[in-house]
Design a protein around this motif. Structure first.
Motif, short mmCIF file in Angstrom:
data_model
loop_
_atom_site.label_atom_id
_atom_site.label_comp_id
_atom_site.label_asym_id
_atom_site.label_seq_id
_atom_site.Cartn_x
_atom_site.Cartn_y
_atom_site.Cartn_z
N UNK C 243 -19.83 6.88 25.14
CA UNK C 243 -19.09 7.09 26.98
C UNK C 243 -19.02 5.61 27.70
N UNK C 256 -18.44 -6.84 34.73
CA UNK C 256 -19.09 -5.48 33.60
C UNK C 256 -19.90 -5.28 32.47
N UNK C 257 -20.14 -4.00 31.65
CA UNK C 257 -20.79 -4.45 31.20
C UNK C 257 -22.49 -3.23 31.02
N UNK C 259 -25.17 -0.97 31.67
CA UNK C 259 -25.35 0.15 31.06
C UNK C 259 -25.14 1.31 30.99
N UNK C 260 -24.48 2.78 29.65
CA UNK C 260 -23.86 3.17 29.16
C UNK C 260 -24.47 4.52 30.12
N UNK C 261 -25.17 4.81 30.80
CA UNK C 261 -25.90 5.68 32.10
C UNK C 261 -26.16 5.19 33.37
N UNK C 263 -26.47 3.89 37.24
CA UNK C 263 -25.73 4.94 38.38
C UNK C 263 -25.61 3.62 39.34
N UNK C 266 -26.33 -3.06 38.27
CA UNK C 266 -26.85 -4.26 38.11
C UNK C 266 -27.44 -5.42 38.71
N UNK C 267 -25.88 -5.65 38.78
CA UNK C 267 -26.19 -6.98 39.41
C UNK C 267 -25.79 -6.63 40.94
#
Lengths: 277, 277, 277, 277
Positions: C243, C256-257, C259-261, C263, C266-267
């Motif tokens: 996904x 980019x990149x 975690x696939x889920x 929300x 992360x940065x």
């Protein structure tokens, strides 16, 4: 403070180890001799060369046989466990590489078996035990080992499929095709086709045979993906996380699949230090 | 405030760089000339064409040789380190692409070697250094570099296996098969079969030979998976985490395998900023 | 509360959509017609069949041409942007699938070009837009798209290598081999060998030629791994994290990149909701 | 405290289970009989053997048929759901493996169909249900199942491409090549070439035909990567995280892709215990 080494210990290091200069040189010399001796066996099989230099080849063969006999005896002398060496794969190959020459004195023509010397070329991989060759080769070998059951199942399937499709092709082509006149020939056709080698010696000649062959080829196209997938998956898992031990298990809670640099079990907190290599 | 560029500096940018419009155009013109010159070399080898337009081809050959000689001298003039360019791979190829024409004045027929001009086609990959071509091609080249030891070991194994199986096939077919009358022919058969090329010129004719061939083909089926697995694993590791440096190591604690976007070492907290590209 | 649909809107749904029962049925009928018409074109090429039923085949050809002309005009009528449909790939194919029959009235024999109807078979992939076919096929198409630059570079390399090795084989075999008498024939040999097709029509006959062929085959063995590696890596990255959007980028900090889920980024903590599909 | 087993229950364990010593032995005996009977069918197809031992082969055939008939009746007797066994794949194969012999009493020659016995060899994979064979084989089977739609789409594409390129080759070679005189022969050429089998029976003879073949081969080089990529990706995902359930979904929030050893949903904290196998 190690005790002075006995002659046998020194010989052991020379003959079986690759981590000393002497041991390394010994291995290189042996491999050089093997490559040369194999070249002579190969050349001797060419009639035009062999008949011209018959006595020369015979003398070379004896020279190598005596050299390799000496090496064989040295290995037996130096081996830590002599019987284990003699019955090991390399021990048997070393013996079979000299035996045919002696045998040819009694049974002429048996020196043809000298080609077993080719197997001694495997010692080349011993040399590769030096430096980074170990790790790189180790990944491939370990991946193949981990794949062996899957590949065995797959090859069984390919053999059964070949028997079935070969029999089917025999039913279709039988009577029309001089190259597929019985089921074994049909099986040979199926193997040549499924592996995409396609020599062209046994090929369908009828329309129905060509239709069957087309279906076999297109299905074979998908089938060839399987062994590649198996081996690739194993190599990938080693390249992606090279230091992960295959069976790394927490000693306390038996959980596996820890983070590759984990120092503690992610589940119970047990130190994983002893598991790292 | 940079000093005005010397002629040599300007020529260097024109000839060796691809990031200016002039440099780019120069490369495109050179590649156009190479492709055209190679096409003429290829066409000249066709007898029916060559005899009809002999003098035309000769003139074309000299025209290209003079053009490429001028380019070669320009490259020497513009190179930052002249000796390094002359002894580099491309320097040697550039020289060998013009030398045969001059040599053919003294030694007739040597212009056959002009085919070395084909190697100049590699300059096409220079053009690809523009834009995203670099990164895409870089992944493949870097994966192949990382695989080279594993692939070398594998190819050594294939060669040894071919020698062994070729010798075995010679023992089986010798005397029955005019195409496998000595071990070198057996080795050729083994290579043609193992690589699944299967020309059909050297094929087993005896029942035992076909059985041996079947085993070789089915085993080869599994073996072909190995190089694919090696290369795929390396490319995968680059595609899955494209920005991870191959040897990214924390400068303080030497830990590797950081999160691909990590800004700090996961183990000691050292900043990884300098490692990012 | 949607306004009542015009006839053109209804036709648009029937002809271009696959999510209504009527649209689906229309597509299935069209594909059935295409498969049947292609079968007739294929059968007509077989002399023994064509001469026997000549007038029958001619009538069938006109029947299909008239049906497909009607379908073509309907598509033009129903298209939202008519010019865009006419100049699209499928629009051109639809036209070329009927044009040769009309042309054959003026220029006899041109109905041979009817084979372009085969391209209409691509509409089968339209049908696959239903259900889970989309996602599955989408993974492969998207992987091939992402691989296209790498594969283009690789194929360029294969072509250059083929030219070089073909020329080399020409130098070695020229004069000894009636099948490799010029460089184009050498290149043909190189392509047949490198791709492991190995027809066996152009093969080396001299010892040196066979040695060169052996080297080409063994190197080609490693080379075949590259395209597989490229495509596998891309498919793997899609199968492993299906996904993940290809270009999922945080709208605030462009990282980019995720975690696939994930929300949140992360940065920077920005919500990623709009990026999810 | 289980009730004493009825004869039918005991027979069921013997015939259909592999986890008791008796059941295992039964399976091994059956497979031994199948391999032997198939060997006889294969040998009988060789004329020189069959004519010499005609009555012997006939007796062997009847012996196996009676044995397998007994086994078939035993399986029907012992099956939990008799009708389900009879109409299952193995049930039909078991029947078809004995039927031709009985049929040959009425219709001579129909015993040729005995080759269906080859399919009974699939029972070998039953034996593999023991020990670690299950998991290893299971990974491959599950990967192939997960790939089936992608591979079906890919094979459809290959078939359409073969029809198109075969038709193109027919247009080019028609009239010059006695082996490609109609489109079906062109399609056969395209399939033999695209799958890299390359028999060499149908090959281009004109210059334009060889050019077309070269393009097909080089494109086919890239195409062969696709099925490998599909299967490899699926196997990889299973080897890399072997215990991850394909459709593991949190029962409360429906999130998937949990950490492979997760005990709680990463999103809502629901226990995942019931999802583990």
């Amino acid at each position: 403070m190690s005790a002075p080494k006995s002659l046998r210990q020194k010989m052991h290091e020379l003959v079986f180890k690759t981590d000393t200069t002497a041991g390394n040189t010994f291995d290189l010399v042996v491999i050089g001799l093997i490559v040369t001796s194999v070249s002579f066996v190969v050349l001797e099989s060419v009639d035009s060369i062999a008949t011209q230099h018959h006595s020369f080849f015979q003398r070379v063969e004896w020279a190598f046989t005596i050299l390799f006999t000496f090496e064989y005896l040295l290995r037996i002398y130096a081996a830590k466990n002599r019987w284990r060496y003699i019955t090991s794969f390399f021990g048997l190959v070393d013996f079979l590489a000299i035996f045919p020459t002696y045998l040819s004195v009694i049974i002429p023509g048996s020196h043809n078996l000298l080609i077993i010397r080719v197997l001694r070329l495997m010692r080349i991989f011993r040399i590769m035990e030096m430096g980074h060759f170990v790790r790189e080769g180790g990944i491939v070998v370990s991946a193949l080992k981990a794949s062996r059951i899957k590949i065995f199942i797959f090859l069984s399937f390919v053999v059964i499929a070949s028997v079935f499709m070969g029999a089917l092709m025999y039913l279709v082509e039988n009577g029309h095709n001089p190259e597929i006149e019985n089921i074994p020939e049909g099986i040979y056709w199926a193997i040549v086709t499924l592996t995409t080698v396609g020599y062209g010696d046994a090929i369908p000649v009828t329309g129905r045979g060509k239709l069957l062959a087309s279906i076999v080829m297109i299905l074979g196209y998908a089938v060839i993906a399987v062994p590649t997938g198996i081996v690739t998956a194993e190599i990938s898992s080693r390249v992606l996380s090279p230091r992960k031990k295959e069976n790394a298990k927490c000693l306390r809670c038996n959980n596996i699949d820890h983070h590759e640099n984990a120092e503690f079990c992610y589940h119970c907190g047990e130190s994983l230090e002893d598991l790292q290599d």
